[in-house]
Enzyme design. Structure first.
Site, short mmCIF file in Angstrom:
data_model
loop_
_atom_site.label_atom_id
_atom_site.label_comp_id
_atom_site.label_asym_id
_atom_site.label_seq_id
_atom_site.Cartn_x
_atom_site.Cartn_y
_atom_site.Cartn_z
N GLY A 12 0.78 -1.24 0.00
CA GLY A 12 0.00 0.00 0.00
C GLY A 12 0.81 1.28 0.00
O GLY A 12 0.29 2.33 0.37
N SER A 13 2.07 1.21 -0.48
CA SER A 13 2.86 2.44 -0.45
C SER A 13 2.30 3.49 -1.42
O SER A 13 2.33 4.68 -1.12
CB SER A 13 4.34 2.16 -0.75
OG SER A 13 4.52 1.81 -2.09
N LEU A 85 -4.29 -6.93 -7.45
CA LEU A 85 -3.81 -8.03 -8.29
C LEU A 85 -4.91 -8.92 -8.88
O LEU A 85 -4.60 -9.87 -9.59
CB LEU A 85 -2.79 -8.86 -7.52
CG LEU A 85 -1.57 -8.04 -7.06
CD1 LEU A 85 -0.52 -8.92 -6.39
CD2 LEU A 85 -0.94 -7.24 -8.19
N ASN A 102 -5.31 2.38 -13.48
CA ASN A 102 -4.36 1.41 -12.95
C ASN A 102 -2.94 1.95 -13.12
O ASN A 102 -2.67 2.66 -14.09
CB ASN A 102 -4.49 0.08 -13.71
CG ASN A 102 -3.51 -0.98 -13.20
OD1 ASN A 102 -3.36 -1.17 -12.00
ND2 ASN A 102 -2.83 -1.66 -14.12
N HIS A 104 0.90 0.53 -13.69
CA HIS A 104 1.66 -0.67 -14.02
C HIS A 104 3.14 -0.32 -13.95
O HIS A 104 3.56 0.71 -14.48
CB HIS A 104 1.29 -1.16 -15.43
CG HIS A 104 1.94 -2.46 -15.76
ND1 HIS A 104 1.44 -3.67 -15.31
CD2 HIS A 104 3.06 -2.75 -16.46
CE1 HIS A 104 2.23 -4.64 -15.72
NE2 HIS A 104 3.22 -4.12 -16.43
N GLU A 174 6.78 5.91 -9.09
CA GLU A 174 5.33 5.83 -8.86
C GLU A 174 4.90 6.85 -7.82
O GLU A 174 3.91 7.57 -8.01
CB GLU A 174 4.96 4.42 -8.40
CG GLU A 174 5.19 3.38 -9.48
CD GLU A 174 4.74 1.98 -9.08
OE1 GLU A 174 4.25 1.25 -9.96
OE2 GLU A 174 4.87 1.60 -7.90
C1 GAR Z 1 3.33 -1.19 -7.57
O1 GAR Z 1 4.66 -1.20 -8.02
C2 GAR Z 1 2.38 -1.30 -8.73
O2 GAR Z 1 2.84 -0.69 -9.89
C3 GAR Z 1 2.30 -2.80 -8.90
O3 GAR Z 1 2.25 -3.31 -7.60
C4 GAR Z 1 3.04 -2.46 -6.75
C5 GAR Z 1 2.25 -2.18 -5.49
O4 GAR Z 1 3.07 -1.55 -4.54
N1 GAR Z 1 1.16 -3.17 -9.70
C6 GAR Z 1 1.18 -4.17 -10.58
O5 GAR Z 1 2.15 -4.88 -10.76
C7 GAR Z 1 -0.13 -4.36 -11.35
N2 GAR Z 1 0.08 -5.20 -12.50
P1 GAR Z 1 2.44 -0.84 -3.26
O6 GAR Z 1 1.48 -1.83 -2.61
O7 GAR Z 1 3.60 -0.54 -2.37
O8 GAR Z 1 1.73 0.39 -3.73
#
Ligand code: GAR
Length: 203
Positions: A12-13, A85, A102, A104, A174
């Site tokens: 969840g960052s 996911l 979304n 990615h 991100e």
């Molecule tokens: C993020 O890097 C996001 O881009 C990726 O999951 C991570 C979640 O990090 N999403 C995918 O791979 C979707 N296909 P977080 O929980 O620390 O925000």
């Protein structure tokens, strides 16, 4: 007030950065955190921030009403997928068409599709010996990682880069851009949004 629901499955960052940006915002509020994984870090973050949480279960999400009644009860305008996911079911795509974003962790259309999430993506980038990677923020449609692009930013792959080091650098990218891109999108910017217009925004 535009009301956001953030869907997240993990740490969840990104959700945390988004909540931070819109706390006390005049026009945008994070109204709900939706999570499919008990124990996910994002639940603690929501708890600390005092934002309501909705736990969802697979059968009802995928084959039932997709929790649309709850989303409507909260008055949700836009859905943000931040490390969520599960594939979004067609019923939800239809109800929120053009209003689901979304993120990615790569430069789509490369390294996308089913199974391409988290470290799998960074491993694929390194295995292919790409010279750059980045992030793609896009609208969600019925196909994995397929909808119209809203924003991309890239970084070079450094000598000796590993999937883990790349994951850290992509997370930074991100955090830097996702909240600001959401804000621009919600306030009606033309898409795709260019990097310079995001960089010139006040944090
Ligand atoms: C993020 O890097 C996001 O881009 C990726 O999951 C991570 C979640 O990090 N999403 C995918 O791979 C979707 N296909 P977080 O929980 O620390 O925000």
């Amino acid at each position: 007030m535009k009301k956001l629901a953030i869907f997240a499955s993990g740490a969840g960052s990104n959700a945390q950065q988004i909540m931070k940006r819109f706390r006390n915002h005049a026009d945008i509020e994070v109204s709900l955190i939706v999570c499919n994984r008990p124990g996910a870090g994002v639940l603690n973050i929501a708890q600390t921030a005092g934002i309501p949480k909705l736990m969802i279960e697979r059968e009802r999400f995928m084959k039932g009403d997709a929790y649309i009644p709850e989303l409507e009860n909260f008055g949700i305008d836009v859905i943000i997928l931040a490390g969520f996911l599960w594939k979004v079911p067609n019923r939800l795509v239809d109800a929120y068409r053009g209003r689901i974003l979304n993120i990615h962790p790569a430069l789509l259309p490369s390294h996308g599709g089913k199974g391409m999430y988290g470290m799998n993506v960074h491993e694929s980038v390194i295995a292919d010996q790409d010279t750059k990677s980045g992030i793609t923020i896009h609208l969600v449609d019925e196909l994995y990682d397929h909808g119209a692009h809203i924003f991309q930013a890239d970084i070079p792959i450094l000598p000796g880069e590993t999937p883990a080091s790349l994951a850290t650098r992509i997370h930074e990218l991100e955090h830097r851009y996702f909240p600001a891109v959401i804000e621009k999108f919600l306030l009606g910017a033309d898409c795709p949004i260019d990097l310079s217009s995001i960089e010139s925004m006040t944090p």
